[in-house]
Scaffold this active site. Structure first.
Site, PDB file in Angstrom:
ATOM      1  N   ASP A 339     -40.670  -3.286  59.111  1.00  0.00           N
ATOM      2  CA  ASP A 339     -41.372  -2.459  58.130  1.00  0.00           C
ATOM      3  C   ASP A 339     -42.667  -1.948  58.766  1.00  0.00           C
ATOM      4  O   ASP A 339     -43.210  -2.582  59.669  1.00  0.00           O
ATOM      5  CB  ASP A 339     -41.665  -3.306  56.888  1.00  0.00           C
ATOM      6  CG  ASP A 339     -42.615  -2.610  55.934  1.00  0.00           C
ATOM      7  OD1 ASP A 339     -42.287  -1.494  55.506  1.00  0.00           O
ATOM      8  OD2 ASP A 339     -43.675  -3.188  55.628  1.00  0.00           O
ATOM      9  N   ASP A 533     -43.024  -7.491  54.603  1.00  0.00           N
ATOM     10  CA  ASP A 533     -44.072  -8.220  53.895  1.00  0.00           C
ATOM     11  C   ASP A 533     -44.114  -7.935  52.403  1.00  0.00           C
ATOM     12  O   ASP A 533     -44.667  -8.726  51.639  1.00  0.00           O
ATOM     13  CB  ASP A 533     -45.449  -7.880  54.491  1.00  0.00           C
ATOM     14  CG  ASP A 533     -45.886  -6.474  54.112  1.00  0.00           C
ATOM     15  OD1 ASP A 533     -45.112  -5.527  54.365  1.00  0.00           O
ATOM     16  OD2 ASP A 533     -46.976  -6.323  53.547  1.00  0.00           O
ATOM     17  N   ASP A 537     -39.569  -4.825  50.506  1.00  0.00           N
ATOM     18  CA  ASP A 537     -38.820  -5.286  51.682  1.00  0.00           C
ATOM     19  C   ASP A 537     -37.849  -6.411  51.345  1.00  0.00           C
ATOM     20  O   ASP A 537     -36.986  -6.746  52.161  1.00  0.00           O
ATOM     21  CB  ASP A 537     -39.786  -5.787  52.770  1.00  0.00           C
ATOM     22  CG  ASP A 537     -40.676  -4.690  53.310  1.00  0.00           C
ATOM     23  OD1 ASP A 537     -40.186  -3.556  53.438  1.00  0.00           O
ATOM     24  OD2 ASP A 537     -41.855  -4.970  53.586  1.00  0.00           O
TER      25      ASP A 537
END
Length: 642
Positions: A339, A533, A537
């Protein structure tokens, strides 16, 4: 009381004074029984060599049998009651068989070595848990809570989320929380593995059990005691101990069949020679030797100890691996998906560039008046501008007639001049500078003096300083560069990816789109590890082969969903733990080869030649000890890749 703004000094911190406890060998019943059996065996040998009456050394050897064999024998009988055949029971039967044919010394030697290897396994498991559970001792029993009536001392376990805790110099922090006042340096080595103390000020997160320096901190509790990082570790270790890796499960499935086959073969080794005229003693001795050397003890112990040792080592360096299965799967990673916001970046904007449009004004002057105008704003971009001005040591004048312009920016009188800081409009004459900054992946902010644009600020998310090194290490480890997944726009995402050395970017993705990308990669044969995080996600973390969440920045949902938690948010820990997992896999394979090789050689020797029982015992149990010691190597600090 020390001032909350006092500058901490390094010598006051040093290394943590509290050392996690280590299980004493004498506290384990397996070690005590093994020691007792060994002592009785040695006394029996001395008595036999001294030519004392046979009943004396026989009694000592039989005492050795009882001390070292009662526990595995009882466990084996319980397993037999449940219609399963336990390897421990086979070892005890083999020892009793040796005594039945007069080879009481050989049987006692088998018991001693078998009991010792079991005790070493128990000690290894206890030390593995100690390495992680010892962190719980670092959390203080009490905390000082600030209330409307003053200070109150309460049990740390009773701290509620939202409570305000006072942490004095030299105290250990009682709960995970966020600093809302004061400044200090905190030694986080016990939790994150960081070698140097970390500066903490308002807005920074702190962990339970870490050591405060010389400043005073006021900390707002954000997790209950049972949910803190150190409290979760104990649960993770217990979960890891209960969870068998796939290879271990496979061994458990074949162990029963193997044991039945071994008993059948042992009977054949005993009966066939008898049918051809061999003596009862020689046939029984050969069959007992065969049963000992063919037992898969070392094979069964080849898998879990290395994986559990690797989990403990990772935990000491701030990486929580939730099970042995995960540790095994990590080693098979072939592609990493990352990410962007909050993972490769800190999720905190910073001023990256200043383009001056008016030759009568300098960069510092443009920044000074813009920061003065933005000072009263709580917008993240305003915070970045003010922080940059302070970073340059600029003195900010007082702004008057402040006004927030919803969706646009702010306006204020600074030194009697109207200053407006806003997002660029399509008709803004600064469009050329704006386009250039946007092409580099930044967010453009235009500074106007009266109605004239005088400067354009480029603001970007702060890239984690270790991101480029982590990407390079992951590329080297997997043979493929990581893939960036983000909901951000393609230009910004591509600029960030180039900065850290990533070429493949998937942008403007919703959470479901990230899952689709991961499934596409896995369908192409990749074993994907996802690093994220945020709440968005979590679906991708669950869909990936292994999900890794950043512990400090991560949302609760991401931390719950992930298989691995990086406590200190250090991206370089990701390639390190993958390398550790691969090393653990190599140790498992080496253990299986070692154990299988010993069994093959000893069984062949016994079938085609004459393998002395003492040598068979030493070879079989020696391989079990070697396998255990080989796995223990992963508990050393050197096992963690640097």
């Amino acid at each position: 009381m020390a001032s909350s703004t006092a500058t901490p000094t390094r010598p006051a911190l040093g290394r943590p004074a509290l050392t996690p406890r280590r299980t004493r060998w004498s506290s384990l019943p397996q070690m005590r029984w093994a020691a007792t059996a060994s002592a009785l065996f040695v006394l029996g040998v001395l008595a036999q060599l001294a030519d004392t009456p046979a009943p004396l050394w026989w009694a000592l050897y039989l005492g050795c049998y009882a001390a070292g064999g009662w526990e595995p024998g009882l466990a084996g009988l319980r397993a037999l009651r449940d219609k399963t055949l336990d390897v421990d029971l086979l070892m005890v039967v083999a020892a009793i068989g040796a005594a039945a044919i007069g080879q009481v010394f050989d049987g006692a030697l088998l018991i001693v070595i078998f009991a010792t290897s079991g005790a070493l396994e128990a000690l290894a498991t206890a030390r593995t848990e100690d390495s992680v559970r010892g962190l719980l001792d670092l959390t203080p029993d009490t905390a000082t809570v600030l209330t409307a009536d003053g200070e109150q001392t309460v049990a740390a376990a009773e701290l509620a989320v939202g409570a305000l805790v006072l942490v004095r110099p030299g105290d250990r922090i009682a709960a995970d929380g966020t600093v809302i006042g004061g400044a200090s340096e905190v030694d986080q080595a016990t939790v994150t593995g960081e070698s140097l103390p970390v500066g903490k000020a308002a807005g920074d997160d702190v962990f339970a059990g870490t050591l405060n320096g010389t400043g005073v901190l006021r900390v707002r509790v954000r997790r209950r005691a049972e949910d803190s990082v150190v409290a979760r570790i104990a649960g993770l270790v217990e979960e890891a101990g209960r969870t068998s890796a796939k290879a271990q499960l496979f061994i458990e499935k074949i162990e029963q069949r193997y044991s039945v086959a071994m008993v059948t073969a042992t009977l054949a080794v005993f009966l066939v020679p008898l049918a051809f005229g061999a003596s009862l003693q020689s046939a029984l001795l050969r069959s007992m030797t065969f049963m000992i050397v063919a037992s898969p003890c070392a094979v069964v112990l080849a898998t879990m100890p290395p994986l559990l040792a690797a989990i403990a080592t990772a935990a000491r360096h701030g990486v929580l691996v939730k099970s042995a299965v995960v540790m095994e799967q990590l080693g098979g990673t072939t592609r990493v998906v990352v990410d962007k916001t909050g993972t490769l970046t800190r999720g905190v904007p910073e001023l990256a560039a200043v383009t001056v449009l008016d030759p009568t004004i300098t960069e510092d002057e443009a920044l000074r008046v813009a920061a003065a105008a933005e000072y009263a704003s709580e917008h993240p971009l305003a915070t970045a501008i003010v922080r940059a001005a302070r970073g340059r040591g600029l003195s900010l004048p007082k702004a008057e007639d402040f006004a927030a312009l919803p969706g646009r920016g702010v306006s204020a009188l600074v030194d009697g001049t109207r200053i407006r800081v806003s997002s660029p409009a399509a008709s803004d004459p600064a469009t050329g500078a704006v386009a250039e900054l946007r092409a580099r992946g930044g967010t453009a902010v235009v500074v106007h003096r009266e109605q004239t644009p005088v400067a354009v600020f480029g603001i970007t998310d702060q890239v984690r300083p270790e991101a480029a090194a982590a990407v390079a290490a992951l590329t080297a480890a997997t043979g493929a560069t990581p893939v960036v997944l983000t909901g951000d726009n393609p230009v910004t995402a591509a600029a960030l990816a180039r900065q850290v050395g990533i070429g493949e970017v998937r942008a403007e993705l919703l959470p479901a789109d990230k899952v689709t990308v991961i499934r596409e990669l896995e369908a192409a044969g990749a074993r994907v590890t996802m690093v994220g995080d945020g709440i968005n996600d979590a679906p991708a973390l669950a869909a990936a082969h292994v999900g890794i969440a950043l512990g400090g920045a991560g949302s609760d949902l991401a931390l719950q969903t992930a298989d691995v938690v990086i406590v200190r948010d250090d991206l370089t820990a990701i390639p390190a733990v993958i390398a550790l997992a691969r090393r653990a896999h190599r140790v498992v394979v080496a253990n299986l080869v070692l154990a299988g090789g010993f069994i093959a050689v000893l069984v062949t020797w016994d079938l085609v030649g004459h393998l002395p029982l003492p040598l068979g015992v030493a070879g079989h149990e020696g391989s079990t000890v070697l396998v255990g010691l080989n796995g223990l190597r992963l508990l050393r600090s050197k096992a963690w890749p640097r």
